[in-house]
Design a protein around this motif. Sequence first.
Motif, PDB file in Angstrom:
ATOM      1  N   TRP A  20       7.312  22.809 -79.242  1.00 56.24           N
ATOM      2  CA  TRP A  20       6.350  21.538 -78.331  1.00 56.24           C
ATOM      3  C   TRP A  20       5.179  22.170 -78.929  1.00 56.24           C
ATOM      4  N   ALA A  69       6.003  14.002 -72.941  1.00 52.72           N
ATOM      5  CA  ALA A  69       6.002  15.223 -72.959  1.00 52.72           C
ATOM      6  C   ALA A  69       7.209  15.775 -72.604  1.00 52.72           C
ATOM      7  N   TYR A  87      10.553  24.725 -76.571  1.00 53.72           N
ATOM      8  CA  TYR A  87       8.683  24.801 -75.828  1.00 53.72           C
ATOM      9  C   TYR A  87       7.802  25.094 -77.088  1.00 53.72           C
ATOM     10  N   HIS A 143      12.990  15.930 -79.751  1.00 52.88           N
ATOM     11  CA  HIS A 143      11.915  15.720 -80.779  1.00 52.88           C
ATOM     12  C   HIS A 143      11.978  16.226 -82.038  1.00 52.88           C
TER      13      HIS A 143
END
Length: 319
Positions: free
Chosen positions: A78, A37, A75, A111
């Motif tokens: 995410w 993460a 972010y 990511h």
Amino acid sequence: MQLPSTLWDCISKADMASCPSIKPVQKIFIKRRHRQAMPLLPYLRMLENRSRTGPLLFKEVQILASQGACHAQDYLGWCYSRGIFVAESQIQAIKWFRRGAAQRYAAAQNHLGEMYIRCMGNYFLDDDSLEERMGKAKWRNKALLQYYQAAAQEYAPAQHNIGWELLWGNDPFHLENTDPAAWFQKAAEQGMVEAQEFLGIWFSDEENDFPFEQAMEWLETAALRGAALAQYALGERYEEGDGFPQSYASAAYWFQQAASQGEECAQYRLGILYDKGRGVPQSDEKALYWLHKAEALGSREAHDYLMIKLQEQCNFSKK
């Protein structure tokens, strides 16, 4: 279409069946593997330290992302990829990861590569049509391209992901370094415990060219840093005297460390050690405690062992 949430969902039973030499602990590693993460950046930590609620934090991130802040774009992607503060959306996740990746932000590139792997679905199957293979190759190549761009910035999770992809397939970009172990080594040297754990577990077999002594060093390093599966694997090594001096006491210690983190195989092995009094004082109470915990987590071995113990008790009471 429901996309797979972990790499294990992408690796089919056919892939595993084609690798009969994979050890049980290695199969566990694949099943348990999850992507690292993204840590909150200092600015986001500062917002949280102001005791702001999740939705307010998310709004701050949205504003920053819309203003072009690459760390906020990453972010935000995410959050969308995991359904945090907002409804899960793969499309939105890819959108924001792309924006961050366009600014050469390594975390966003990594990511984005992971999202492309999820879009790929199952890895290549023998009965795939040409069209299916071409579609999978497209997604995988796009993912590897993002990984390579992030790895060029010495981003450890991307180096780890490249190693994983090369382990399960070829290198479409024909790079000079196509050795999976070398990529895991790069990530491990930067302190990524997942890579250290993987080197110690996966590359410790004789059929690998990776130095066995070095694999054992990485295994011990990962175990000392709290990696549960590495702790279990190290316990196995001590119990069997393979790579480390045989010691039931050391085996019990490492099984205990892993068992306390919920590792069912360690709970099972620790229960047996207590049952037999190896490395620890014999204790039926502690043996049953750990065996039942392992059974509750789905350990077939623990269930079978408990059934044998029950049968022995029944036979004894009849005498």
